[in-house]
Design a protein around this motif. Sequence first.
Motif, PDB file in Angstrom:
ATOM      1  N   ARG A   5       0.743  -1.240  -0.087  1.00 36.50           N
ATOM      2  CA  ARG A   5       0.071  -0.115  -0.037  1.00 36.50           C
ATOM      3  C   ARG A   5       0.900   1.218  -0.029  1.00 36.50           C
ATOM      4  N   ASN A  30       1.912   2.175  -3.359  1.00 33.60           N
ATOM      5  CA  ASN A  30       0.926   2.357  -4.289  1.00 33.60           C
ATOM      6  C   ASN A  30       0.607   1.444  -5.298  1.00 33.60           C
ATOM      7  N   SER A  61      -1.872  -1.221  -6.482  1.00 34.77           N
ATOM      8  CA  SER A  61      -3.601  -1.285  -6.501  1.00 34.77           C
ATOM      9  C   SER A  61      -4.069  -2.810  -6.711  1.00 34.77           C
ATOM     10  N   LYS A  92      -9.034  -5.228   6.586  1.00 34.15           N
ATOM     11  CA  LYS A  92      -9.352  -3.748   6.239  1.00 34.15           C
ATOM     12  C   LYS A  92      -8.286  -3.132   5.131  1.00 34.15           C
ATOM     13  N   ILE A  93      -7.054  -3.848   5.519  1.00 31.97           N
ATOM     14  CA  ILE A  93      -6.034  -3.240   4.521  1.00 31.97           C
ATOM     15  C   ILE A  93      -6.389  -3.597   3.187  1.00 31.97           C
ATOM     16  N   GLU A 129      -9.073  -3.931   1.714  1.00 34.72           N
ATOM     17  CA  GLU A 129     -10.043  -3.088   1.105  1.00 34.72           C
ATOM     18  C   GLU A 129      -9.520  -2.073   0.351  1.00 34.72           C
ATOM     19  N   SER A 130      -8.273  -1.624   0.868  1.00 35.66           N
ATOM     20  CA  SER A 130      -7.690  -0.159   0.132  1.00 35.66           C
ATOM     21  C   SER A 130      -7.071  -0.900  -1.421  1.00 35.66           C
TER      22      SER A 130
END
Length: 152
Positions: free
Chosen positions: A95, A98, A100, A134-135, A137-138
């Motif tokens: 993350r 960057n 994705s 949760k991570i 989800e990014s």
Amino acid sequence: MSNDRPVLVWMIFNHQSLALLAPHPVPSFVSWSPPPVRFCKLNFDGSAPNNLSMAGVVLRDDLDNHIPSRTYNLGSCPAFLAIVIALRNGLLLARAHNISHIFIEGDNLMVINILQGHFKCPWKLHLLMNDIKKILESFSTFHSHHIYREGN
């Protein structure tokens, strides 16, 4: 007496002898392979020899370019916890760069099955696995895959 009659031979086998009669598995070549196009692959692992826990992560893109890798000295914790910490730290590292689209690959089948929702998470790891979810989800896209230790 004719010599062309079948001869019955009795043998006493121990468990090691029986193993010789079992079909042998066909060896297969295990190696790292690149992720799908536009993805980065996260390989992660952890260990805890002699109560000194360690974790490691490697990120590479679909062209086999090394992005970053990290190792972590975790002090004293169980190996399973070190593996899950490696996964979380690897996702945070991806993350931070960057990324994705992430392809997660590890050699601990239980962690992969928990990540994919096939196994229930042990209560001791519940908060850490919730953090990992949760991570995830990014990321725009993520996939996870089990690989044998030799390919990780």
